[in-house]
Design an enzyme around this catalytic site. Structure first.
Site, PDB file in Angstrom:
ATOM      1  N   HIS C 155       1.079  -1.241   0.107  1.00 45.74           N
ATOM      2  CA  HIS C 155      -0.134  -0.125  -0.217  1.00 45.74           C
ATOM      3  C   HIS C 155       0.676   1.146  -0.293  1.00 45.74           C
ATOM      4  O   HIS C 155       0.298   2.470   0.531  1.00 45.74           O
ATOM      5  CB  HIS C 155      -0.647  -0.047   1.210  1.00 45.74           C
ATOM      6  CG  HIS C 155      -2.093  -0.705   1.422  1.00 45.74           C
ATOM      7  ND1 HIS C 155      -2.888  -0.947   0.498  1.00 45.74           N
ATOM      8  CD2 HIS C 155      -1.571  -2.261   1.654  1.00 45.74           C
ATOM      9  CE1 HIS C 155      -3.614  -2.199   0.638  1.00 45.74           C
ATOM     10  NE2 HIS C 155      -2.663  -3.442   1.975  1.00 45.74           N
ATOM     11  N   SER C 276      16.995  21.400 -14.629  1.00 42.75           N
ATOM     12  CA  SER C 276      15.898  22.566 -15.124  1.00 42.75           C
ATOM     13  C   SER C 276      16.218  23.716 -15.132  1.00 42.75           C
ATOM     14  O   SER C 276      16.807  24.324 -14.643  1.00 42.75           O
ATOM     15  CB  SER C 276      14.180  22.638 -14.241  1.00 42.75           C
ATOM     16  OG  SER C 276      13.796  23.541 -14.017  1.00 42.75           O
ATOM     17  N   LYS C 282      17.619  20.397  -9.249  1.00 49.60           N
ATOM     18  CA  LYS C 282      16.388  19.480 -10.003  1.00 49.60           C
ATOM     19  C   LYS C 282      17.177  18.259 -10.844  1.00 49.60           C
ATOM     20  O   LYS C 282      17.807  18.487 -11.519  1.00 49.60           O
ATOM     21  CB  LYS C 282      14.807  19.743 -10.704  1.00 49.60           C
ATOM     22  CG  LYS C 282      14.066  19.799  -9.651  1.00 49.60           C
ATOM     23  CD  LYS C 282      13.089  20.833 -10.633  1.00 49.60           C
ATOM     24  CE  LYS C 282      12.467  19.374 -11.110  1.00 49.60           C
ATOM     25  NZ  LYS C 282      10.933  19.988 -11.805  1.00 49.60           N
ATOM     26  N   GLU C 289      10.471   7.930 -16.606  1.00 55.89           N
ATOM     27  CA  GLU C 289       9.199   8.041 -16.629  1.00 55.89           C
ATOM     28  C   GLU C 289       8.934   8.105 -18.018  1.00 55.89           C
ATOM     29  O   GLU C 289       7.943   7.781 -18.128  1.00 55.89           O
ATOM     30  CB  GLU C 289       8.928   9.638 -16.508  1.00 55.89           C
ATOM     31  CG  GLU C 289       9.356  10.217 -15.307  1.00 55.89           C
ATOM     32  CD  GLU C 289       9.521  12.471 -15.222  1.00 55.89           C
ATOM     33  OE1 GLU C 289       8.515  12.783 -14.750  1.00 55.89           O
ATOM     34  OE2 GLU C 289      10.902  12.562 -15.021  1.00 55.89           O
TER      35      GLU C 289
END
Lengths: 431, 431, 431, 431
Positions: C155, C276, C282, C289
């Site tokens: 979970h 970025s 970042k 992804e």
């Protein structure tokens, strides 16, 4: 109030309870859940983790519960959430303390995977047997229609004459691959997750090889996280079902076409068609329309399962509870589709005259197209003296079919030997 | 023995009967079937096609049948195949001859389309009301969490600070489009097929405008073949549901993430979470996992319906009987997903401290990135004197949020005015 | 003007030509088309259907065409419609008359199926090799991170500590099944359609066993109609790819999570991440992804192919031309996903400290939960008090992991022996 | 080396660069990207964020770039990753410093959403115009075939005679809903994300209403997170396309059936059919087979996009880069399907004689079935005897069609008035 609810101050709301329950569908696993518990109890006893007397109480209790369920006397309770907790709690009600020890070195995570693999293994056997049954029906239909020549189509335009037997055996070939695909899937899924517990295994001295063997698995799964997390075995099963469903949808389309007045090639018996109160002359091939239509839900079930598993991190997520209904639906649907297709095949007659009319002379020419192309008349003759004579008179459709001789072709001898192959393989006799 | 079976010598086999029956699921249409029959009977009487006394018998009988069904006393019969024939035959049992006249100028083909459109229209209303309810829950949650700043993510990397309210209103916007999409679908489907009969219409002097109006439709459908053949109204409904389901799956993912110990941004109350017998510290966000997971079946249902309709010739084909279950399942599922999401929203608290720790100073810099880029320090100063001072000390996260001022941005004032917009639109009050 | 257009008075319109052409994508089959033609020519010559000199001209011409294509010098022509006619016509341009005889006892229908099976067979080999490569990367990553303990999740809540190696090997297991599924598919598809001609076979004395063997097939397909009609071999390949894609989407999700600041468990190197311009701090795990995202198109390609084949009657229908692009896209995508996942695995480091902090004492308790089950409350308390005092000192996470001992569990010894298994199987060395 | 790569020590590997690039497909957005940049530059100048002279340089540069692209002279560079950076960097190459200021108060996140919405808006207009075009072709076909009666089918069995015009108008109705669905989608998507920046908006004094208006949007989107995160506008577009594709697949099936020798109802002209070198008599309706087949990829594209978006957290994730190709493919495919269907409709003739033969007397009886319902058996027989004698002479099919009178029915007058409706609506004339 859920069984684990005692730890919380509030119990979940009704809407949440209704939304999250699974007992309404996962009770279908009861037989395999009990089978798993029996093996687990026997193992726990042999490993000294429970006493023999506890084991005996458990086994006796499980027998009783199975009897109750099969007689429809078992009281399934939504507040006990799922099949595992329903049976476990009922066992406790029946035999008391020993029941509680059954959960030793087991979690619902490995338990449900074990149940589900056992269920799917049975499902595969049931589907494969229905595939064989449909193959038998198709081969029998071929035997009944020896020598019948039908148009072969490309672009739904008549292309070349073929033996009906040849076409029927094409389906038989496809079904054979369908069965073999399922059996590969069965081999790949037949490994035992039991003992993976919640996700990490256990420190207790269990014997996973014993339970695996008792349940007919090839071996225990090698990795406990993989065992409780992956659902590729059902994705593969539903992929295989989808391919079979597509095959059957094509059979459905073809027989619906052939049953139309325009084709008029086949007539279903009353036992597999419907009429219309408006149109007494109609004989609708409903079962085959529904075979075609129901392929859609088999594909939809696969898509549901793929979307479900996409992007889920390890190990168990509650999302996975949603894995059962598409599998149950897919298996039930494909079995119905196979059964009804076989029943339809057993109950149709081909209309020789209508078919004959659909085999004009022009079709015959195509048989020899390969020889005519780009060759001079002299060359043509050197290859086949048949061209010296009038092809329209010399050949009937029957003769033209006999000309086909390449392996796998529609030539009478080739088809006859293929038919022998299938008669033997399916354990039929030609008489 | 089917009702139309008398025309045939044999009745269909059991396997075929079981495979082709629809009563097990289409009885869900009973209310709308009766509604349609009432309107049809009234019209037949006004047009002189049945007597007023016949009409009254029919209406009384239908009332009685509806009562029986709602009390669970109605005996659904599989041999009566579907909901229409069950009700029609029961009506005949109840009131005799007049019942038989109800079928005048009507066929099951236009009847089922009418029932199904009525059912879907109600379903849309029910879904839209649950969408509004979830919007209300989200706006209330926003009102409760005035001023709370959370990281905004791109690539699941913290990107810029945003007001939690701003993020919650993003969902509200998406839901608003979901509702509007359903309402467009409702407008498009709200035309009446009744009177298209089998497919061609009728020669009897019926008044399709009267039944259409009585049933709340905008107008009768203009083309009888289109009326009985097309299922685009359910394809559109299931497409709309799929988009909503995808939206909710994203909400589910986000809240499952936020409930993890690693994020720790939110805690669900006991009433919407489950525990683990192994791990007393755990609070599993099961309802949102299932919201995410159940999006899969909504997508699967859509795919089923698309595959079903692909390549079907006009007009009615028996395949179309398979259109109901995916629709029923999709609608039931999406309603549960919306309800449970609202319940979850009503029962979570955000953990200010954990969230604060996730807002490091580095994040603030990004607020001004647009000004820093490619400009000399002198230019920079000319644009904003703030750059003269130490950005780390001068600004807290709160101040940084206030700097956002563009329409639709996360700036406090912008968000506050958006919140006003939604409070008014959803008929809430800010206190 | 199409090659067959001479028979018609008009040629097709531009819109139709553009809509129906396939050369823009099926030229990808050129290598396998030439391979098939070589085998066919050799067979025709041995069977006396063409002369040896014709065969030699054909083979020489094919060599030249292959060279031209590989150097990018071949002029693909849309008016020559597809890869087969482009090559055949070019061959005629090159070597004249003999080229025309190559079409003897062959049709585009069996030719394209042969090419496509050969292409898919190669594709499977290429995918399987990339699967092995990813397995190697994962096992190497495991070897590099000996002893690192991470939280196991259910979970998405921390459940039990597991060895990172154990988790990595779970992926390796899944990939192993993926490879085995593809190899089963390869065995099932490796039968030769060549010689099925348009659909019915031929009357010419061809030797299908010779071409089948020359092309590395197991045997010629037994039924010519099946040979040209069925596309289950690509449905199966795309199903297998979809399951692999789902596996990789889960890996993608997991590593994206782990790369977030909230988890902070892993850091990708610059070579596999993006930054970025706004947020210099970042490091976006873009490749993973996209691995997650690209799973979507692999599933979409499968659905396209299923929908395509649904309800098609036998034998060839032009619809089937649409079978290639989804297969090409699926294969290309899955190969990229596998490659990039391996590259990502080669370029990440795990952050021990952050992971350690995610393993609180509470997690340890669960390790012993199973032992607590059968104890009375009094016993429980006495033990649990002991835990309260000593657990932090007595046990480290390392000790707790060692307690796991069941086969397949996360216990250090179990995992070590599994690692040995994979090191040997993948032909690696532990040093 | 990527543009942002300077911040990193290493650049990404080749495999990663190839896997993550989007320029190979997103360059299709160039026109809308430039359009957006023009509006943005004008706004920045009016708001004093850049000088008028900077704006003029930018606009001149953009004109030049657009010219280069349209002439095929623009050098697209993969190392510049996507369409936005290609154009921005080329602008810098052309006009220097001012180009860099164009990125003020804009991010690729809001930029790509703006471009994509503009592109989709144009796509909808283009699709709707092709829908109208197909409607026109169908209505013209209806006008050409005044009075032609064809069998109406249920279960692919002849059911009732209908006017061909009536059937053709059924498609026109379906297409009308398809267009209206797209227009609803257009209204819903026509809001401007520009100014949402990365996700949170900006502190600079931009005027989002000005850019929104300049680009023809209804208004700026109200929520910046929603603006950059949601992709429901393309999900809706692809849903609408899928429904249209299903409609066209049904038309395709029907016309392929009708073109078969068994039906023989229609003959396509040479310009829209293909022949066979084997079978000179064949006229394959390839374009409609492909229309049917290509529906599959439109459905597959929708599924890809649904799977893609499932379970993604807010706001931007790199996965979303995968949103473009399915949309481009779906739009291109549906446009081709519509165009080719219209072309086919313009080039078929219906075969009166064959159709006439498919309308046996039995079919006529059904026309009167509704009148028979309420009669006693005696009355029935007396009427049915009359039919037995007179029906062939008394009634022609033409007379039977005239009996239909209900609104929307196939009666000649009803259909004629519907035809008037469509002639007027589509701006045609009946002569």
């Amino acid at each position: 109030a859920k069984l684990w609810g005692g730890r919380f101050e509030e119990s979940v709301t009704d809407a949440v309870e209704k939304f999250t329950e699974s007992i309404s569908f996962d009770k279908a696993l009861y037989k395999h859940d009990i089978m798993g518990s029996r093996a687990h109890a026997a193992m726990l006893a042999r490993q000294g983790l429970i006493t023999d007397s506890d084991r005996d109480s458990i086994l006796k209790g499980l027998d009783e519960i199975e009897r109750q369920i099969e007689r429809g006397e078992f009281a399934w309770r939504t507040d006990r959430e799922d099949v595992h907790m329903n049976i476990e709690a009922a066992l406790t009600d029946l035999v008391g303390e020993p029941a509680k020890k059954l959960h030793t070195a087991r979690s619902r995570n490995d338990q449900v995977c074990t149940d589900f693999r056992l269920w799917c293994r049975d499902a595969i056997d049931a589907i494969v047997s229905r595939i064989k049954h449909l193959q038998v029906s198709l081969v029998k239909l071929a035997l009944k229609n020896e020598g019948l020549i039908v148009p072969g189509y490309t672009h739904l335009q008549r292309a070349q004459p073929v033996l009906l037997q040849h076409l029927l055996l094409a389906y038989v070939e496809q079904l054979e691959r369908d069965a073999s695909r399922l059996l590969d899937c069965r081999v790949r899924m037949n490994f035992c997750p039991l003992g993976a517990c919640a996700l990490a295994g256990t420190g207790l001295p269990i014997d996973r090889f014993m339970t695996s063997e008792a349940l007919g698995f090839t071996a225990p799964m090698r990795n406990s996280i993989d065992a409780v997390s992956d659902r590729d075995f059902v994705l593969e099963l539903l992929s295989a079902n989808s391919i079979t469903a597509i095959h059957l949808s094509r059979l459905g389309e073809e027989w619906v076409l052939w049953a139309s007045e325009e084709f008029g090639f086949l007539t279903p018996s009353d036992s597999v068609s419907t009429g219309s109160s408006i149109m007494p002359q109609k004989k609708n091939p409903d079962p085959m329309e529904l075979v075609r239509g129901k392929s859609a839900r088999v594909v939809g079930d696969l898509v549901s399962l793929l979307v479900l598993c996409k992007g889920l991190p390890h190990a168990y997520n509650r999302d996975l509870q949603e894995d059962k209904e598409p599998v149950f639906d897919s298996v039930k649907t494909i079995m119905g589709m196979l059964e009804v297709s076989a029943e339809f095949a057993d109950n149709i007659t081909f209309n020789q005259e209508r078919i004959q009319n659909a085999l004009p002379a022009g079709l015959l020419l195509s048989v020899f197209q390969e020889k005519l192309q780009d060759l001079s008349l002299a060359e043509l003759r050197s290859i086949s003296t048949a061209f010296d004579e009038d092809v329209y008179e010399f050949l009937g459709v029957e003769n033209s079919i006999k000309k086909f001789s390449s392996y796998g072709s529609t030539g009478s001898e080739c088809v006859s030997s293929q038919l022998d192959y299938w008669v033997a393989k399916l354990d039929l006799s030609r008489k």
